[in-house]
Design an enzyme around this catalytic site. Structure first.
Site, PDB file in Angstrom:
ATOM      1  N   ARG A  94      14.265  57.474  59.543  1.00  0.00           N
ATOM      2  CA  ARG A  94      13.990  56.059  59.340  1.00  0.00           C
ATOM      3  C   ARG A  94      14.249  55.545  57.933  1.00  0.00           C
ATOM      4  NH1 ARG A  94       8.476  55.208  61.404  1.00  0.00           N
ATOM      5  NH2 ARG A  94       7.700  55.678  59.314  1.00  0.00           N
ATOM      6  N   HIS A 128      17.133  52.391  69.531  1.00  0.00           N
ATOM      7  CA  HIS A 128      16.128  52.256  68.468  1.00  0.00           C
ATOM      8  C   HIS A 128      14.808  51.754  69.045  1.00  0.00           C
ATOM      9  CE1 HIS A 128      15.419  52.346  64.156  1.00  0.00           C
ATOM     10  NE2 HIS A 128      14.775  51.193  64.242  1.00  0.00           N
ATOM     11  N   TYR A 175      19.294  31.851  68.017  1.00  0.00           N
ATOM     12  CA  TYR A 175      20.166  30.794  67.501  1.00  0.00           C
ATOM     13  C   TYR A 175      21.380  31.333  66.746  1.00  0.00           C
ATOM     14  CZ  TYR A 175      16.032  27.923  68.396  1.00  0.00           C
ATOM     15  OH  TYR A 175      14.962  27.299  68.984  1.00  0.00           O
TER      16      TYR A 175
END
Length: 900
Positions: A123, A169, A213
């Site tokens: 990570r 993930h 968006y």
């Protein structure tokens, strides 16, 4: 291959060692070896604790006690905090279980180390081979799998985030989207890897729009640099989190992305912070290392001199860069790029315009911080600040007040705000970055089948059995066997068979070429250089961050103090005060003057001089010791203040008095100090001897018993010196004839004094003034001032040069009980009419100051007594006098001032 960081207490990583880091072997897939983990007391199974599904037994924790615990053998550690765990069977029968005795701190250490390794590898830190963290690698791979290349239309980011979450993930969508956004920000990455449409945040710290968006796709550089060889079996694929799919363990990077875009991350006990670099410079350095593996750090820095930040800025000095590249740790100082503009031609007010800011600096927070400092009166000299940034670029306008020094205001901005910031490099890790890359392309398949082989396949009971038979008989790989089974029967015709044979020959030639490539280090490096150069030629851009050869951007106190003219007044008892030049107005000759301020009981004025705030003041004591301190160290005060004791600024001994102060703006080899004692001993010493003075002072002159150092002047060998005794005798001599001596010497006799006579003063005649001494009536002149306030000017041409140790010529006659107080060479500056444009400041023993024009003092012969310059009455005698030049601010000043 180790990760890009190492344990933080290992400082032996860096750029040159560090520039040999990315060595990409085909079999390199970060295997976890038990031997490697043994020193961490961590097993391979321990690293998989997050996904372990072992359920046969249940562990029951039993608290430790100070007394002996039943079941612990004699000699066991039952009384020192041992943790006893009981493993029971699924039916809860403790008799069928087992008791495991272990130390609590050991169990915690092993569990914590397992967690730390999981965070490290999965990570927090980037992989040195492709410069990516797992989340970034998975996002790029998902974009690649979705076919969102640089030539395809953009797609919603929500679609990409969902792909990454569902397949690779298993974390929050916010973490994935934030990582995707950062790869699209041109102010975060030097070379963005994702192309975005929509609001992806700003340098003001504005949040990006919601993922529903915005749209994204791969950048062309990311495709070429990281994904172009992914389908050629160049890297290992590993199972995803639920083993339903496979994902690449790393991406086949063609250039070192870790140095290109940099990276930062914090793991458990480990961290990294690598700055970004310029693509063209990085490839050049890589090529140098390919041709010369033993290249030194200095040789590499000729091609890649330092980081190149996305937001530009100015990198101050190279010491931080050198330290970071050499040891792995260093602080790079970055300043914003600014320009000085004339904001109002009528008022001649200026403005500081900020065009670039340091890396990772929030522009809106910077503007707000400056505004707060202005409002709190912490930052002076600024009248307004506004942000005029638009799509064409950044522009922060800082309006300055009239008369403010832009350089001083700018230095204050550097010191108080993030306009100057530091990037702390932390590249601690393995001892290579960039030694070489090794590439391996995928191997191809060749198909040779006979009827007997088809019969063999027909006898197989299943596809897996058929594949196993093919692998066993022809020594094929799993993929090759699957490819054969996928062939249609119509492709086994004679025509199709010839196509297979020709394709097989072509593939065999490719395999032969690839095997030859892999067997030759020289050819591998040539291919690496060729591919890297192609990327450079296609995608490189000019450097954005400017490198400035400076003092690493460290600002001293002197950098934020205006270099203004100031007046210094020193008393006999060692009190000094600093005042503005306009504290004493210009007055007529013969007036009483203005008081210099409050004096202690039985204290009198000793000296009065003019200097600048940045000057280094050399304080000479009566004992021949010299001290030093900057002029601005003296607190500024009003005329009426008592002043600051010199003992608070200098390390003076008991009874030691400062008798002379010399301001020095610059130390030079051809500059000297001329010292004169009360008994007439003179010495010339190089100014460089006094460039570095310890706080306790150093010896400037050796004195004979009963003598004291009184005057010190600044001179060169081309100058001349004028010395006068209290009885008015004068000697003019060339400074070149006086031999330069060391510090710890006494010097020679300057003037042969008559009985009862002592030295009164000394002044330097500049070379230019000395050469023009034939002018006579138009200067230069010697200005004499007596203790009773009487003075006159005598043409310098009336005095001839002579050697030292002479009686001298009469320069001035005195009334009874009067003696010479000071002598000056005047005529340095002149007005349009040829008269002197200088002024003289007279200070009486009681502290009264009178400032008059030199041109008002009449020119007389050597034997004349002079005229009254200052009416002393009860003010005592003239204690000191100083010569200053008229400044521009005094042109309109009224000559007659009110008498105080």
């Amino acid at each position: 291959m180790k990760p890009s960081c190492s344990i933080s207490n290992n400082p032996s990583m860096a750029f040159a060692t560090g520039f040999r880091f990315i060595r990409c072997y085909n079999q390199l897939s970060l295997p976890i070896y038990p031997a490697r983990l043994s020193r961490h007391k961590c097993s391979v199974d321990g690293l998989r604790f997050l996904s372990a599904t072992h359920r046969p037994t249940r562990l029951t924790s039993v608290s430790s006690k100070s007394s002996a615990t039943e079941g612990v053998e004699e000699g066991g550690e039952s009384g020192n905090g041992g943790l006893m765990t009981v493993a029971t069977s699924s039916d809860g029968d403790a008799r069928n279980g087992r008791i495991v005795l272990t130390e609590l701190h050991k169990e915690a250490t092993e569990a914590y180390m397992s967690y730390a390794m999981s965070v490290l590898l999965g990570r927090a830190l980037p992989d040195v081979r492709d410069g990516l963290k797992p989340v970034h690698r998975r996002i790029l791979y998902a974009l690649h799998e979705l076919g969102l290349s640089s030539r395809k239309p953009h797609k919603k980011c929500a679609r990409v985030v969902g792909e990454v979450l569902g397949k690779f993930h298993p974390h929050g969508d916010t973490a994935v989207y934030d990582s995707l956004v950062r790869m699209a920000q041109d102010f975060s990455l030097r070379c963005p890897l994702v192309s975005g449409h929509g609001n992806f945040g700003s340098v003001d710290g504005d949040n990006p729009a919601a993922m529903r968006y915005t749209e994204c796709r791969l950048e062309a550089l990311a495709e070429t640099m990281l994904l172009s060889d992914l389908d050629q079996d160049t890297v290992d694929f590993v199972p995803n989190f639920d083993s339903s799919l496979k994902e690449p363990s790393l991406l086949p990077a063609r250039i070192p992305n870790l140095l290109l875009n940099g990276s930062s991350g914090i793991a458990v006990g480990m961290a990294t912070n690598i700055p970004p670099h310029n693509l063209g410079e990085l490839v050049d350095a890589l090529c140098v290392l390919i041709h010369n593996p033993d290249a030194t750090l200095q040789e590499l820095m000729e091609y890649m001199p330092g980081p190149d930040f996305p937001t530009g800025g100015i990198i101050m000095g190279n010491l931080g860069i050198l330290e970071a590249y050499r040891t792995g740790r260093g602080r790079v100082i970055v300043r914003g790029k600014t320009e000085i503009e004339l904001s109002d031609s009528r008022t001649k007010s200026a403005a500081i315009v900020v065009k670039e800011i340091p890396y990772q600096t929030n522009k809106a927070s910077l503007v707000m911080k400056i505004a707060d400092l202005i409002q709190n009166k912490t930052l002076e000299g600024i009248s307004d600040i506004r942000d005029e940034s638009d799509r064409s670029g950044m522009r922060i306008v800082i309006e300055l007040k009239r008369g403010s020094d832009p350089s001083i205001v700018l230095n204050n901005l550097y010191r108080m705000t993030a306009l100057q910031s530091g990037f702390s490099c932390n590249m601690v890790g393995p001892s290579w970055i960039l030694d070489a890359w090794w590439l391996k392309d995928g191997q191809s398949l060749s198909l040779h089948m006979h009827e007997t082989d088809i019969i063999l396949l027909r006898k197989a009971t299943s596809n897996s059995m058929a594949a196993a038979d093919l692998r066993r008989k022809f020594n094929l790989s799993e993929k090759q066997a699957e490819a054969i089974l996928d062939i249609n029967l119509r492709r086994l015709t004679l025509l199709e068979r010839s196509k297979f044979i020709n394709e097989g020959k072509t593939l065999m030639e490719q395999i032969s070429n690839l095997e030859e490539l892999l067997s030759s280090r020289r050819q591998i490096l040539q291919l690496i250089e060729q591919e890297a150069t192609e990327i450079k030629n296609k995608f490189s851009t000019p450097r954005r961050s400017t490198l400035e050869d400076a003092n690493d951007g460290m600002l001293d106190e002197i950098d934020v103090i205006p270099n203004e003219e100031m007046l210094l007044a020193i008393s006999e008892k060692g009190y000094v005060k600093r005042m503005k030049p306009d504290t004493f107005n210009l007055q007529n000759r013969g007036t009483i003057g203005k008081s210099v301020g409050k004096l202690r009981v039985n204290d009198t004025m000793s000296d009065f001089l003019v200097c600048r705030a940045h000057d280094l003041l050399l304080y000479f004591s009566d004992k021949g010791i010299v001290y030093s301190a900057r002029a601005y160290k003296i607190p500024e005060c009003s005329r009426a203040a008592a002043g600051t004791p010199l003992i608070q600024i200098l390390s003076l001994s008991d009874g030691e008095r400062i008798t002379s102060i010399v301001p020095v703006s610059e130390f030079a080899e051809d500059q000297y100090l001329l010292m004169l004692t009360a008994n007439g001993y003179i010495k010339k010493a190089s100014l460089m001897y006094f460039s570095s003075i310890r706080p306790s002072g150093i010896i400037a002159l050796q004195l004979v018993p009963g003598d004291e150092l009184k005057w010190v002047r600044h001179c060169t060998n081309k100058d001349a010196v004028a010395m006068a005794s209290q009885n008015g005798m004068v000697i003019l001599s060339s400074c070149e004839t006086i031999r330069a001596l060391g510090r710890n010497t006494r010097g020679g006799v300057a003037m042969r004094l008559r009985e009862g006579d002592r030295m009164a003063c000394v002044d330097i005649i500049p070379a230019a003034t000395h050469d023009e001494s034939v002018k006579g009536a138009h200067g230069p002149w010697l200005l004499f001032v007596s203790e009773n306030g009487v003075g006159k000017r005598v043409p310098l041409s009336e005095f001839r040069e002579s050697r030292l140790n002479r009686v001298g010529l009469i320069g001035c006659k005195f009334y009874s009980e009067d003696r010479l107080a000071a002598v000056f060479v005047v005529g340095f500056t002149s007005a349009e009419d040829g008269e002197s444009d200088e002024q003289i400041v007279l200070v009486s023993q009681s502290g009264t100051v009178n400032r008059i024009k030199v041109r008002d003092i009449p020119i007389m012969k050597r034997f004349a007594r002079g005229v009254i310059l200052m009416r002393l009455e009860h003010a005592g005698k003239i204690q000191s006098a100083s010569l200053i030049s008229a400044s521009e601010t005094e042109v309109d000043e009224v000559e007659a001032a009110t008498v105080v």
